[in-house]
Motif scaffolding. Structure first.
Motif, PDB file in Angstrom:
ATOM      1  N   GLY A  73      38.944  31.898  38.236  1.00  6.76           N
ATOM      2  CA  GLY A  73      38.607  31.457  39.588  1.00  6.76           C
ATOM      3  C   GLY A  73      37.375  30.574  39.569  1.00  6.76           C
ATOM      4  N   SER A 102      41.879  28.569  36.750  1.00  7.63           N
ATOM      5  CA  SER A 102      41.810  28.609  38.199  1.00  7.63           C
ATOM      6  C   SER A 102      42.994  27.785  38.689  1.00  7.63           C
ATOM      7  N   VAL A 126      38.212  35.366  41.741  1.00  7.44           N
ATOM      8  CA  VAL A 126      39.312  34.884  42.594  1.00  7.44           C
ATOM      9  C   VAL A 126      39.308  35.678  43.900  1.00  7.44           C
TER      10      VAL A 126
END
Ligand code: MLT
Length: 333
Positions: free
Chosen positions: A147, A170, A203
Motif C-alpha cells: 500500500g 500497491s 492498505v
C-alpha cells in the motif's frame, strides 16, 4: 446545526465548534444500542465518530444528513446504508498519516531490539544483555510495503532515513511512480514477502483487501522476518499469522486486530496477543498523537463549516447519497 459527537474529541475543538455556532452534544461513551437510541431521539443533523461503529440500525430512524469519520478509514460505518438513506459520509484522509508512520517505525525498531521484552525484564529486576544483545539492525535490510498511499509514502521516507532498501506492492503503483519514489515495484504481496526482511502494511480495509495477508502471503515470507500492521486487523488472516509465528519465527508488531473493541477502554481477549513468539501489540494508537488529533479535529470543523455554509461535503465518500436526498437533507452537494 446540531452535531452529536459520539467519541472522544479534543476540548479545544468542541469549544471552537460552539463558537462557530454549532449546537454540540458531546457524548463520547455512546456505543451500540445506546448510540442508536440517542441518534433516533435526538434531532442531530451530523454525527461525528472515531472508533464508534455506525450501523444500519444507527441510521434507520435518524434525522442525520451527514456522518463524519474523525479519521481516515471509514470501514466502521455502514456506508451502503447511509447512501440508501441519502446520508452523506465523509472522512479526514491524510491528517493522521505521520502519526501512523511514526508508530510503524517504532514497532519495527521494537521488533528488532525486542524493546518491550527488555523493559519487562528490567521491571522484573533482571539484567539480560546476553539475550537482548542479539539484534539484526535495520540498515541495508529490505523493507516491504503493502500500500503506497500517503502513509506508505511517509514510511518509504522513514525507511530510507534508516538506510533501508524498499520494495512495494500497491494497486496504484506504476513503474514510473516507483522510480520517482526510488523503490522497487513488485507485482503481488507475495513477491514483496519473498524478498523482504520486514513488512509494513498500509492498505485501506475494503472487500478486496480483506485477508490480503493470508496463508500464501505468510508462506512466502522469509523465516524470522518482521511483520508490522498499523492498517486494519481485517487485512490479516490472524490464524495464518499465528501459524507463521509458530512455524517460521515471524515477529509481529500489531496495532490493529480483527476483533478489537470500539470502546476506548475495556477488556480485550484476542488470543493472538498471547501466541508464543514475539508479538508486540499496541492498542490501535497509530493515529493517537496530539498533533494528529488536532489535525483531525480541524479537518472535522472544516467539513462542518463547508457543509453548513456552502452546502458542500468535503471528502464525501458516497456521492451517490445525493440521489436519495429528501428536501430536508438537500443542503449538501
Ligand atoms: C484512521 O482510520 O485514521 C485511524 O485508524 C483512526 C483511529 O485511530 O481511530
Amino acid at each position: 446545526m446540531k452535531v452529536l459527537v459520539a467519541d472522544k474529541f479534543p476540548d479545544r475543538a468542541l469549544q471552537r465548534m460552539k463558537e462557530l455556532g454549532f449546537e454540540v452534544v458531546y457524548k463520547p461513551e455512546l456505543k451500540g444500542e445506546a448510540l442508536n437510541t440517542e441518534v433516533a431521539k435526538s434531532s442531530a443533523d451530523v454525527l461525528v465518530v472515531r472508533s464508534t461503529k455506525v450501523t444500519e440500525q444507527t441510521l434507520e430512524s435518524s434525522q442525520l444528513s451527514l456522518v463524519i469519520r474523525a479519521g481516515s478509514g471509514y470501514d466502521t460505518i455502514d456506508v451502503g446504508a447511509a447512501s440508501r438513506r441519502g446520508i452523506y459520509v465523509s472522512n479526514c484522509p491524510g491528517k493522521n498519516s505521520v502519526a501512523v508512520a511514526e508508530l510503524a517505525m517504532g514497532l519495527l525498531l521494537a521488533l528488532d531490539r525486542r524493546i518491550a521484552d527488555n523493559v519487562q525484564q528490567l521491571r522484573e529486576k533482571k539484567w539480560n544483555k546476553k539475550e537482548f544483545a542479539k539484534a539484526r539492525g535495520l540498515k541495508g535490510r529490505t523493507l516491504g510495503i503493502l500500500g503506497v498511499g500517503t502513509i506508505g509514502k511517509l514510511m518509504i521516507e522513514r525507511a530510507k532515513a534508516f538506510g533501508m532498501k524498499v520494495v512495494a506492492w500497491s494497486r496504484s503503483l506504476t513503474p514510473e511512480k516507483a522510480a520517482a519514489l526510488g523503490i522497487e515495484q513488485k507485482k503481488s504481496p507475495e513477491e514483496v514477502a519473498a524478498v523482504a526482511d520486514a513488512i509494513s502494511v498500509h492498505v485501506a480495509m475494503t472487500p478486496e483487501t480483506k485477508g490480503l495477508c493470508g496463508e500464501r502471503f505468510f508462506a512466502a515470507m522469509k523465516k524470522g522476518a518482521y511483520f508490522v500492521n498499523t492498517a486494519r486487523g481485517g487485512v490479516v488472516d490472524e490464524e495464518a499469522l499465528k501459524k507463521a509465528i509458530r512455524e517460521k519465527g515471524i515477529r509481529a508488531g500489531l496495532d490493529v486486530f480483527a476483533q478489537e473493541p470500539s470502546s476506548a477502554a475495556g477488556t480485550f481477549e484476542d488470543d493472538i496477543v498471547g501466541v508464543e513468539g514475539v508479538i508486540y501489540g499496541t492498542h490501535h494508537i497509530g493515529a493517537s498523537t496530539d498533533q494528529a488529533q488536532m489535525a483531525i479535529a480541524e479537518e472535522t470543523i472544516r467539513i462542518l463549516r463547508q457543509y453548513r455554509d456552502q452546502e458542500q461535503v468535503p471528502n464525501v465518500v458516497n456521492q451517490e447519497a445525493a440521489a436519495k436526498r429528501v428536501p430536508a437533507r438537500d443542503a449538501a452537494s
